[in-house]
Scaffold this motif. Structure first.
Motif, short mmCIF file in Angstrom:
data_model
loop_
_atom_site.label_atom_id
_atom_site.label_comp_id
_atom_site.label_asym_id
_atom_site.label_seq_id
_atom_site.Cartn_x
_atom_site.Cartn_y
_atom_site.Cartn_z
N SER A 44 0.54 -0.97 0.11
CA SER A 44 -0.26 -0.04 -0.22
C SER A 44 0.69 1.25 0.44
CB SER A 44 -0.86 0.35 1.40
OG SER A 44 -1.88 -1.64 1.55
N ILE A 45 1.62 1.27 -1.19
CA ILE A 45 2.28 2.23 -0.84
C ILE A 45 2.39 4.00 -1.45
CG2 ILE A 45 3.71 1.93 -3.28
CD1 ILE A 45 6.46 2.61 -2.77
N ASP A 46 2.64 4.83 -0.88
CA ASP A 46 2.46 5.68 -1.48
C ASP A 46 3.04 6.24 -2.53
OD1 ASP A 46 3.35 8.84 -1.76
OD2 ASP A 46 3.14 9.24 0.12
N ILE A 47 1.50 6.59 -3.48
CA ILE A 47 1.60 6.79 -4.80
C ILE A 47 2.75 7.81 -5.34
CG2 ILE A 47 -0.33 8.82 -4.33
CD1 ILE A 47 0.28 5.49 -7.38
N TYR A 48 3.14 8.77 -4.46
CA TYR A 48 4.32 9.77 -4.44
C TYR A 48 5.31 9.13 -4.58
CZ TYR A 48 0.37 12.61 -6.00
OH TYR A 48 -0.61 13.10 -5.89
N LEU A 49 5.97 7.99 -3.54
CA LEU A 49 6.68 7.59 -3.52
C LEU A 49 7.12 6.93 -4.55
CD1 LEU A 49 9.70 7.01 -0.90
CD2 LEU A 49 8.29 5.15 -0.35
N LEU A 50 6.68 5.70 -4.87
CA LEU A 50 6.02 4.88 -5.85
C LEU A 50 6.41 6.02 -7.03
CD1 LEU A 50 5.30 2.03 -7.30
CD2 LEU A 50 2.98 2.96 -7.73
N ASP A 51 6.03 6.72 -7.22
CA ASP A 51 6.40 7.26 -8.20
C ASP A 51 8.02 7.33 -8.32
OD1 ASP A 51 5.75 9.42 -10.95
OD2 ASP A 51 7.39 11.07 -9.30
N GLN A 52 8.51 7.95 -7.48
CA GLN A 52 9.99 8.00 -7.19
C GLN A 52 11.09 7.03 -7.65
OE1 GLN A 52 11.96 11.27 -7.54
NE2 GLN A 52 9.90 12.20 -7.83
N ILE A 53 10.12 6.15 -7.33
CA ILE A 53 10.83 4.63 -7.52
C ILE A 53 10.60 3.58 -8.93
CG2 ILE A 53 10.56 1.67 -7.29
CD1 ILE A 53 10.20 2.43 -4.36
N LEU A 54 9.70 4.25 -9.94
CA LEU A 54 9.80 4.17 -11.33
C LEU A 54 10.39 5.16 -12.17
CD1 LEU A 54 6.12 3.82 -11.44
CD2 LEU A 54 7.29 1.63 -11.47
N LYS A 55 10.98 6.19 -11.11
CA LYS A 55 11.41 7.24 -11.93
C LYS A 55 13.65 6.56 -11.87
CE LYS A 55 9.23 11.04 -12.40
NZ LYS A 55 8.69 12.11 -11.95
N GLY A 56 13.65 5.47 -11.07
CA GLY A 56 15.35 5.41 -10.58
C GLY A 56 15.40 6.00 -10.36
N THR A 57 14.40 7.23 -9.20
CA THR A 57 15.77 8.36 -8.12
C THR A 57 16.59 7.39 -7.20
OG1 THR A 57 14.12 9.50 -8.65
CG2 THR A 57 15.58 10.30 -6.82
N TYR A 58 15.30 6.12 -6.73
CA TYR A 58 16.32 5.66 -5.34
C TYR A 58 16.56 4.32 -5.79
CZ TYR A 58 13.26 8.90 -3.20
OH TYR A 58 12.10 9.98 -2.96
N ASP A 59 17.49 3.36 -7.37
CA ASP A 59 17.99 2.63 -7.84
C ASP A 59 19.39 2.34 -6.90
OD1 ASP A 59 16.24 1.93 -9.40
OD2 ASP A 59 17.47 2.72 -11.25
N GLU A 60 19.86 3.23 -6.27
CA GLU A 60 21.45 3.42 -5.54
C GLU A 60 21.22 3.57 -4.02
OE1 GLU A 60 23.61 2.22 -7.32
OE2 GLU A 60 23.11 2.04 -9.29
N CYS A 61 20.10 3.21 -3.60
CA CYS A 61 19.48 4.13 -2.21
C CYS A 61 20.03 2.17 -1.56
CB CYS A 61 18.38 4.35 -1.53
SG CYS A 61 18.29 5.96 -2.42
N ASP A 62 21.09 1.77 -0.71
CA ASP A 62 21.07 0.82 -0.64
C ASP A 62 20.61 1.15 1.77
OD1 ASP A 62 21.61 -0.55 -2.33
OD2 ASP A 62 23.95 0.05 -1.97
N MET A 63 20.63 2.03 2.65
CA MET A 63 20.11 2.31 3.47
C MET A 63 18.82 3.01 3.18
SD MET A 63 22.57 0.32 5.60
CE MET A 63 22.65 2.05 7.36
N ILE A 64 18.30 2.02 4.05
CA ILE A 64 16.43 3.59 4.11
C ILE A 64 15.44 3.25 5.47
CG2 ILE A 64 14.48 3.03 2.83
CD1 ILE A 64 15.53 1.91 0.46
N LEU A 65 15.63 4.82 6.07
CA LEU A 65 14.72 4.99 7.01
C LEU A 65 13.77 5.79 6.46
CD1 LEU A 65 14.87 4.76 10.28
CD2 LEU A 65 15.92 7.85 10.06
N ASP A 66 12.65 5.43 6.99
CA ASP A 66 11.63 5.80 7.01
C ASP A 66 10.76 6.49 8.62
OD1 ASP A 66 9.07 5.99 6.99
OD2 ASP A 66 8.10 4.33 5.52
N ALA A 67 11.04 7.48 9.11
CA ALA A 67 10.50 8.08 9.89
C ALA A 67 9.38 8.31 10.32
CB ALA A 67 11.37 9.11 9.74
N GLY A 68 8.80 7.84 11.28
CA GLY A 68 7.22 7.08 11.71
C GLY A 68 6.79 6.72 10.27
#
Length: 207
Positions: A12-36
């Motif tokens: 149930s991902i945030d659609i605007y976060l999905l937008d960035q994922i589909l654009k490849g923005t975070y492809d090199e992000c290996d360490m991820i924090l969800d704050a909240g």
């Protein structure tokens, strides 16, 4: 079948976060924090991709659910990676994460000092060159419909009370924290009842 496949992949991902994922923005992000992070609605894809995922939330039950869910992913230690703490007191070293997610969190700030404490805490643990994805309530497009009640908080047309930002404030904060927009600020107006703004910032690397 297609709908189920998408749900199995992204949850149930945030659609605007999905937008960035589909654009490849975070492809090199290996360490991820969800704050909240709540129960981890925005973390399924990251976990499946093999990223080292961390989350914090003040809701003990939500973290318990996330720990149980994440226990099947070998790259995380549920007890260590998901903690019951406040966003303004993150228990991580500076410059740890490639991506920090803040979805529907900052508009619960009690006042400007609290807002900046949460923001600075998240920014501090972000690596230079790292990404900050933020979704939060704003007054953009509904300026004449909200009622100021003090300390940066407003009553929205839907009856809720939130700490609200505007575009000028977000641009000022982007510069203040040492970031740069990698996407234009985008706002969704929900039938003049509330507005949700997407603020996508990259931490400038030191020269």
């Amino acid at each position: 079948m297609r709908k189920q496949h998408i749900k199995d992949t992204f949850g149930s991902i945030d659609i605007y976060l999905l937008d960035q994922i589909l654009k490849g923005t975070y492809d090199e992000c290996d360490m991820i924090l969800d704050a909240g992070c709540g129960t981890g609605r925005n973390l399924l894809y990251a976990l499946k991709s093999g990223a080292k995922v961390f989350g914090v939330d003040q809701n003990l039950e939500a973290i318990a659910q996330l720990r149980l869910f994440a226990s099947s992913f070998p790259q995380v230690d549920p007890e260590e990676n998901f903690k019951v703490v406040s966003v303004e007191e993150l228990p991580f070293e500076s410059e740890t994460f490639d991506l920090v997610i803040s979805s529907a969190v900052l508009h619960f700030a009690e006042n400007m000092n609290h807002f900046e404490a949460m923001l600075n805490s998240m920014w501090n643990v972000l690596k230079p060159g790292g990404y900050f994805f933020c979704r939060l309530a704003s007054e953009i497009g509904i300026e004449s419909l909200v009622r100021f009640v003090g300390n940066g908080r407003y009553i929205l047309p839907d009856g809720s009370e939130r700490f609200l930002v505007n575009q000028e404030m977000l641009l000022r904060l982007t510069k203040k924290i040492g970031g740069e927009l990698h996407e234009p600020i985008k706002t969704t107006n929900v039938q003049n009842l509330r507005s949700m703004t997407t603020w996508c910032v990259r931490k400038i690397k030191s020269s």
